[in-house]
Design a protein around this motif. Sequence first.
Motif, mmCIF file in Angstrom:
data_model
loop_
_atom_site.group_PDB
_atom_site.id
_atom_site.type_symbol
_atom_site.label_atom_id
_atom_site.label_comp_id
_atom_site.label_asym_id
_atom_site.label_seq_id
_atom_site.Cartn_x
_atom_site.Cartn_y
_atom_site.Cartn_z
ATOM 1 N N LEU A 4 0.722 -1.178 0.041
ATOM 2 C CA LEU A 4 0.147 0.006 0.041
ATOM 3 C C LEU A 4 0.812 1.352 -0.133
ATOM 4 O O LEU A 4 1.946 1.078 0.517
ATOM 5 N N LYS A 5 0.370 2.246 -0.748
ATOM 6 C CA LYS A 5 1.065 3.488 -0.492
ATOM 7 C C LYS A 5 1.066 3.990 0.590
ATOM 8 O O LYS A 5 -0.005 4.266 1.359
ATOM 9 N N PRO A 6 2.179 4.666 1.270
ATOM 10 C CA PRO A 6 2.016 5.362 2.579
ATOM 11 C C PRO A 6 1.232 6.608 2.486
ATOM 12 O O PRO A 6 1.174 7.191 1.506
ATOM 13 N N ILE A 7 0.462 6.813 3.383
ATOM 14 C CA ILE A 7 0.116 8.069 3.810
ATOM 15 C C ILE A 7 0.257 8.887 4.831
ATOM 16 O O ILE A 7 0.750 8.235 5.821
ATOM 17 N N SER A 8 0.016 10.252 4.939
ATOM 18 C CA SER A 8 0.316 10.916 6.238
ATOM 19 C C SER A 8 -0.602 10.961 7.346
ATOM 20 O O SER A 8 -1.756 10.510 6.926
ATOM 21 N N CYS A 84 -9.844 3.913 7.448
ATOM 22 C CA CYS A 84 -8.666 3.264 6.598
ATOM 23 C C CYS A 84 -9.077 3.450 4.824
ATOM 24 O O CYS A 84 -8.500 3.590 4.223
ATOM 25 N N GLY A 85 -10.484 2.954 4.694
ATOM 26 C CA GLY A 85 -10.827 2.951 3.222
ATOM 27 C C GLY A 85 -11.049 4.282 2.703
ATOM 28 O O GLY A 85 -10.560 4.458 1.561
ATOM 29 N N LEU A 86 -11.329 5.310 3.340
ATOM 30 C CA LEU A 86 -11.514 6.626 2.913
ATOM 31 C C LEU A 86 -9.932 7.298 2.792
ATOM 32 O O LEU A 86 -9.662 8.099 1.987
#
Length: 168
Positions: A4-8, A84-86
């Motif tokens: 998964l792409k990391p998110i802030s 998490c989904g959003l």
Amino acid sequence: MAQLKPISLDRFAEAREEAYIVLARLMARLAPGEHVVRLGVTMDGQERPLTATLPLTVEGAGTLDDLVGAEEKYLDNMAFLLACGLAQPLSYGVMYLRSPSGQESGPASTIRAWHLAYTALTECSAAEAAELVGGGEQGTGFADAFSVHDEDETEGEAVYPPVAYTVL
């Protein structure tokens, strides 16, 4: 298995806030009775969806003074999975609401569904809901979903914080 792409953390905090707002708007639209919200989220490369269930009880006469009851642990689990989904663009899933139909003749319960993809929940028509959820349940009808997003932020309708809906 895909990465998964990391998110802030800021993006996740915004998604968490949006998740609670979505759930509050959904609860504000419920008629008296026993309702169940189910959510399944699959991240890219994952075989099985992660799921959460939120039982809701609405007591009242169908007015703004109705009391919506939800156990805090179920509300928090649902909000976390929805956040998490959003937050993650590489996730998809379906959220659906089973409610009493409120009709003496016809199906005993009604299902409305929302499709989760690309960080957004989109309302499904009754036909789409039947396809996503499965139309084989006896005594169940499908209805078009309503918006869980605020199209006009200036409308002035208050959305109470999730703790206002929590039964301890």
